[in-house]
Design a protein around this motif. Sequence first.
Motif, PDB file in Angstrom:
ATOM      1  N   TYR A  53       0.865  -1.185   0.000  1.00  0.00           N
ATOM      2  CA  TYR A  53       0.000   0.000   0.000  1.00  0.00           C
ATOM      3  C   TYR A  53       0.894   1.224   0.000  1.00  0.00           C
ATOM      4  O   TYR A  53       1.942   1.230   0.653  1.00  0.00           O
ATOM      5  N   ASP A  54       0.488   2.263  -0.728  1.00  0.00           N
ATOM      6  CA  ASP A  54       1.230   3.519  -0.651  1.00  0.00           C
ATOM      7  C   ASP A  54       0.283   4.696  -0.871  1.00  0.00           C
ATOM      8  O   ASP A  54      -0.819   4.522  -1.421  1.00  0.00           O
ATOM      9  N   PHE A  55       0.725   5.864  -0.450  1.00  0.00           N
ATOM     10  CA  PHE A  55      -0.088   7.076  -0.454  1.00  0.00           C
ATOM     11  C   PHE A  55       0.858   8.265  -0.620  1.00  0.00           C
ATOM     12  O   PHE A  55       1.879   8.334   0.059  1.00  0.00           O
ATOM     13  N   HIS A  56       0.541   9.140  -1.566  1.00  0.00           N
ATOM     14  CA  HIS A  56       1.346  10.362  -1.729  1.00  0.00           C
ATOM     15  C   HIS A  56       0.436  11.562  -1.919  1.00  0.00           C
ATOM     16  O   HIS A  56      -0.618  11.462  -2.567  1.00  0.00           O
ATOM     17  N   ARG A  57       0.881  12.705  -1.418  1.00  0.00           N
ATOM     18  CA  ARG A  57       0.133  13.952  -1.609  1.00  0.00           C
ATOM     19  C   ARG A  57       0.266  14.440  -3.048  1.00  0.00           C
ATOM     20  O   ARG A  57       1.313  14.268  -3.662  1.00  0.00           O
ATOM     21  N   ALA A  67       4.069   2.080  -8.464  1.00  0.00           N
ATOM     22  CA  ALA A  67       5.311   1.294  -8.442  1.00  0.00           C
ATOM     23  C   ALA A  67       5.725   0.998  -7.003  1.00  0.00           C
ATOM     24  O   ALA A  67       6.215  -0.102  -6.697  1.00  0.00           O
ATOM     25  N   HIS A  68       5.493   1.957  -6.085  1.00  0.00           N
ATOM     26  CA  HIS A  68       5.865   1.748  -4.682  1.00  0.00           C
ATOM     27  C   HIS A  68       5.004   0.661  -4.025  1.00  0.00           C
ATOM     28  O   HIS A  68       5.510  -0.166  -3.269  1.00  0.00           O
ATOM     29  N   ALA A  69       3.701   0.687  -4.309  1.00  0.00           N
ATOM     30  CA  ALA A  69       2.820  -0.339  -3.726  1.00  0.00           C
ATOM     31  C   ALA A  69       3.229  -1.722  -4.239  1.00  0.00           C
ATOM     32  O   ALA A  69       3.281  -2.696  -3.472  1.00  0.00           O
TER      33      ALA A  69
HETATM   34 MG    MG Z   1       5.908   5.972  -1.819  1.00  0.00          MG
END
Ligand code: MG
Length: 159
Positions: free
Chosen positions: A7-11, A41-43
């Motif tokens: 899981y990932d989250f960015h502003r 890609a991060h998730a």
């Molecule tokens: Mg990230």
Amino acid sequence: MRVGYGYDFHRLVEGRKLILGGVTIPFKKGLLGHSDADVLAHALADAVLGAAGLGDIGRHFPDTDPTYAGADSLQLLDECVVCARNKGFRVVNADATIVAQQPKLAAYIPKMVDKLARALDVAPEAVNVKAKTEEGLGATGRGAAMAAHAVVLLESIRD
Ligand code: MG
């Protein structure tokens, strides 16, 4: 076989390029982060590392390390796949969901799948990417952020 979840989250902010699954998407805002902030890609990278029992991308590519400033996250994903291979695993398939209110992403998904498949070292048929909105609610819904969820299945190379 081993399954991993990421899981990932960015502003979302002005003055940054929007890069999802290695594809640059025309939009008025981009994701904020130390690397290129490719949330998808991060998730996926976290899912690969999770399935291999190798921790998370923060451990492998610290955001305090100047080496990774502006880093191409597809390259980081590729390196995670190599780490998994060194532990005796290859990717079977991957499934991911991007959570974004805007822009419409459907037209870009085939290109994301091609690029991600190359990084994951699988055929494009083994990669699935979906996009969802959160109906205008929460940080993603009001366009202040994007999130991504991913699952990856690995299998042993050694038998
Ligand atoms: Mg990230």
